[in-house]
Design a protein around this motif. Structure first.
Motif, PDB file in Angstrom:
ATOM      1  N   ARG A  39      18.316  59.293 -14.364  1.00  9.09           N
ATOM      2  CA  ARG A  39      17.043  58.606 -14.115  1.00  9.09           C
ATOM      3  C   ARG A  39      17.064  57.193 -14.694  1.00  9.09           C
ATOM      4  O   ARG A  39      16.604  56.246 -14.068  1.00  9.09           O
ATOM      5  CB  ARG A  39      15.880  59.422 -14.689  1.00  9.09           C
ATOM      6  N   LEU A  43      16.753  53.608 -12.594  1.00 13.18           N
ATOM      7  CA  LEU A  43      15.770  52.579 -12.943  1.00 13.18           C
ATOM      8  C   LEU A  43      16.456  51.245 -13.235  1.00 13.18           C
ATOM      9  O   LEU A  43      15.930  50.189 -12.893  1.00 13.18           O
ATOM     10  CB  LEU A  43      14.932  53.013 -14.144  1.00 13.18           C
ATOM     11  N   MET A  48      12.303  51.754  -7.919  1.00 13.88           N
ATOM     12  CA  MET A  48      11.041  52.067  -8.577  1.00 13.88           C
ATOM     13  C   MET A  48      10.154  53.026  -7.793  1.00 13.88           C
ATOM     14  O   MET A  48       9.174  53.529  -8.327  1.00 13.88           O
ATOM     15  CB  MET A  48      10.244  50.782  -8.841  1.00 13.88           C
ATOM     16  N   LEU A  53      13.556  57.464  -5.818  1.00  7.39           N
ATOM     17  CA  LEU A  53      14.214  57.853  -7.075  1.00  7.39           C
ATOM     18  C   LEU A  53      14.637  59.310  -7.022  1.00  7.39           C
ATOM     19  O   LEU A  53      15.767  59.653  -7.371  1.00  7.39           O
ATOM     20  CB  LEU A  53      13.273  57.638  -8.270  1.00  7.39           C
TER      21      LEU A  53
END
Length: 150
Positions: A39, A43, A48, A53
Protein backbone atom coordinates in the motif's frame (compact mmCIF):
# COMPACT_ATOMS: atom_id res chain seq x y z
CA UNK A 1 11.95 -7.65 29.35
CA UNK A 2 12.04 -8.51 25.63
CA UNK A 3 9.45 -7.05 23.29
CA UNK A 4 8.98 -8.83 19.99
CA UNK A 5 7.79 -6.78 17.04
CA UNK A 6 8.09 -3.50 18.95
CA UNK A 7 6.69 -1.40 16.11
CA UNK A 8 2.98 -0.86 16.85
CA UNK A 9 3.06 -2.83 20.10
CA UNK A 10 1.07 -1.50 23.02
CA UNK A 11 2.78 -0.96 26.37
CA UNK A 12 2.84 -4.09 28.50
CA UNK A 13 1.96 -6.48 25.67
CA UNK A 14 4.10 -9.59 25.62
CA UNK A 15 4.01 -12.34 23.04
CA UNK A 16 5.93 -15.55 22.58
CA UNK A 17 9.33 -15.65 20.97
CA UNK A 18 8.92 -15.79 17.17
CA UNK A 19 10.63 -19.19 17.16
CA UNK A 20 7.77 -20.54 19.29
CA UNK A 21 4.93 -19.15 17.17
CA UNK A 22 3.26 -21.53 14.69
CA UNK A 23 3.80 -20.88 10.99
CA UNK A 24 0.19 -19.89 10.31
CA UNK A 25 0.27 -17.34 13.14
CA UNK A 26 3.47 -15.88 11.69
CA UNK A 27 1.73 -15.73 8.30
CA UNK A 28 -1.18 -13.91 9.94
CA UNK A 29 1.06 -10.98 10.90
CA UNK A 30 3.27 -11.30 7.80
CA UNK A 31 0.26 -10.86 5.53
CA UNK A 32 -0.37 -7.48 7.12
CA UNK A 33 3.30 -6.49 6.90
CA UNK A 34 3.33 -7.25 3.13
CA UNK A 35 0.00 -5.51 2.61
CA UNK A 36 1.23 -2.35 4.36
CA UNK A 37 4.46 -2.33 2.33
CA UNK A 38 2.51 -2.70 -0.92
CA UNK A 39 0.00 0.00 0.00
CA UNK A 40 2.84 2.39 0.83
CA UNK A 41 4.56 1.50 -2.47
CA UNK A 42 1.43 2.30 -4.45
CA UNK A 43 0.87 5.61 -2.67
CA UNK A 44 4.48 6.53 -3.46
CA UNK A 45 3.58 6.08 -7.13
CA UNK A 46 0.93 8.79 -6.68
CA UNK A 47 -1.97 6.41 -7.07
CA UNK A 48 -4.71 7.93 -4.93
CA UNK A 49 -8.04 6.52 -6.12
CA UNK A 50 -9.15 3.78 -3.72
CA UNK A 51 -10.64 1.52 -6.40
CA UNK A 52 -7.43 1.65 -8.47
CA UNK A 53 -5.30 1.21 -5.35
CA UNK A 54 -7.22 -1.94 -4.49
CA UNK A 55 -6.99 -3.35 -8.00
CA UNK A 56 -3.25 -2.64 -8.26
CA UNK A 57 -2.56 -3.97 -4.76
CA UNK A 58 -4.24 -7.25 -5.62
CA UNK A 59 -1.58 -7.92 -8.26
CA UNK A 60 1.07 -7.86 -5.50
CA UNK A 61 -0.73 -9.53 -2.61
CA UNK A 62 -2.52 -12.43 -4.30
CA UNK A 63 -1.21 -15.90 -3.50
CA UNK A 64 0.33 -16.47 -6.94
CA UNK A 65 2.37 -13.25 -6.75
CA UNK A 66 3.57 -14.05 -3.23
CA UNK A 67 4.46 -17.61 -4.24
CA UNK A 68 6.41 -16.33 -7.25
CA UNK A 69 8.25 -13.84 -5.03
CA UNK A 70 9.08 -16.61 -2.55
CA UNK A 71 10.60 -18.74 -5.33
CA UNK A 72 12.50 -15.70 -6.62
CA UNK A 73 13.93 -14.87 -3.17
CA UNK A 74 14.75 -18.42 -2.11
CA UNK A 75 18.40 -18.40 -3.29
CA UNK A 76 19.05 -15.17 -1.34
CA UNK A 77 17.64 -16.36 1.97
CA UNK A 78 19.68 -17.49 4.93
CA UNK A 79 19.19 -21.01 6.24
CA UNK A 80 17.21 -19.59 9.18
CA UNK A 81 14.92 -17.71 6.77
CA UNK A 82 14.47 -20.78 4.57
CA UNK A 83 13.56 -22.80 7.64
CA UNK A 84 10.90 -20.28 8.69
CA UNK A 85 9.52 -20.21 5.15
CA UNK A 86 9.38 -24.02 5.10
CA UNK A 87 7.62 -24.04 8.45
CA UNK A 88 4.93 -21.71 7.11
CA UNK A 89 4.67 -23.52 3.79
CA UNK A 90 4.20 -26.89 5.47
CA UNK A 91 1.58 -25.68 7.96
CA UNK A 92 -1.83 -27.20 7.40
CA UNK A 93 -4.57 -24.62 7.09
CA UNK A 94 -8.26 -25.35 7.05
CA UNK A 95 -8.97 -23.79 3.67
CA UNK A 96 -7.48 -22.61 0.40
CA UNK A 97 -8.66 -19.44 -1.36
CA UNK A 98 -10.70 -20.09 -4.48
CA UNK A 99 -8.28 -18.10 -6.65
CA UNK A 100 -5.12 -20.08 -5.82
CA UNK A 101 -3.98 -23.65 -6.15
CA UNK A 102 -2.71 -25.45 -3.07
CA UNK A 103 1.01 -25.22 -3.95
CA UNK A 104 0.79 -21.47 -4.61
CA UNK A 105 -1.18 -20.94 -1.44
CA UNK A 106 1.31 -22.87 0.68
CA UNK A 107 4.32 -21.08 -0.82
CA UNK A 108 2.57 -17.73 -0.27
CA UNK A 109 1.93 -18.75 3.34
CA UNK A 110 5.63 -19.51 3.68
CA UNK A 111 6.50 -16.05 2.36
CA UNK A 112 4.06 -14.41 4.77
CA UNK A 113 5.47 -16.50 7.64
CA UNK A 114 8.94 -15.25 6.84
CA UNK A 115 7.78 -11.61 6.89
CA UNK A 116 5.92 -12.17 10.16
CA UNK A 117 8.96 -13.81 11.72
CA UNK A 118 11.29 -11.00 10.61
CA UNK A 119 8.82 -8.41 11.87
CA UNK A 120 8.57 -10.03 15.29
CA UNK A 121 12.38 -10.32 15.45
CA UNK A 122 12.56 -6.55 14.75
CA UNK A 123 14.54 -7.20 11.58
CA UNK A 124 12.85 -4.38 9.75
CA UNK A 125 15.86 -3.59 7.57
CA UNK A 126 15.87 -7.17 6.29
CA UNK A 127 12.15 -6.96 5.56
CA UNK A 128 12.69 -3.79 3.56
CA UNK A 129 15.65 -5.32 1.72
CA UNK A 130 13.59 -8.34 0.68
CA UNK A 131 10.57 -6.15 -0.10
CA UNK A 132 12.62 -3.83 -2.31
CA UNK A 133 13.93 -6.76 -4.35
CA UNK A 134 10.51 -8.37 -4.50
CA UNK A 135 8.68 -5.24 -5.58
CA UNK A 136 11.27 -4.39 -8.23
CA UNK A 137 10.97 -7.91 -9.61
CA UNK A 138 7.15 -7.86 -9.48
CA UNK A 139 6.99 -4.37 -11.04
CA UNK A 140 9.05 -5.61 -13.97
CA UNK A 141 6.83 -8.68 -14.41
CA UNK A 142 3.62 -6.69 -14.12
CA UNK A 143 4.90 -4.14 -16.61
CA UNK A 144 5.68 -6.90 -19.11
CA UNK A 145 2.20 -8.39 -18.59
CA UNK A 146 0.57 -5.00 -19.23
CA UNK A 147 2.76 -3.96 -22.17
CA UNK A 148 3.80 -7.30 -23.66
CA UNK A 149 7.41 -8.38 -24.22
CA UNK A 150 9.85 -5.68 -25.33
Amino acid sequence: MTHYGEIFSLPGEEIKKPEEIPGLALAYIGDTVWDLIIRRHLLAQNEMKPDRLHKRATAYVRAKAQADVAHHLLPELTEEERSVMRRGRNAKSGSVPKNADISEYRMATGFESLLGYLYLKNRHERILELAERSIAWLDERLSKERNGPA
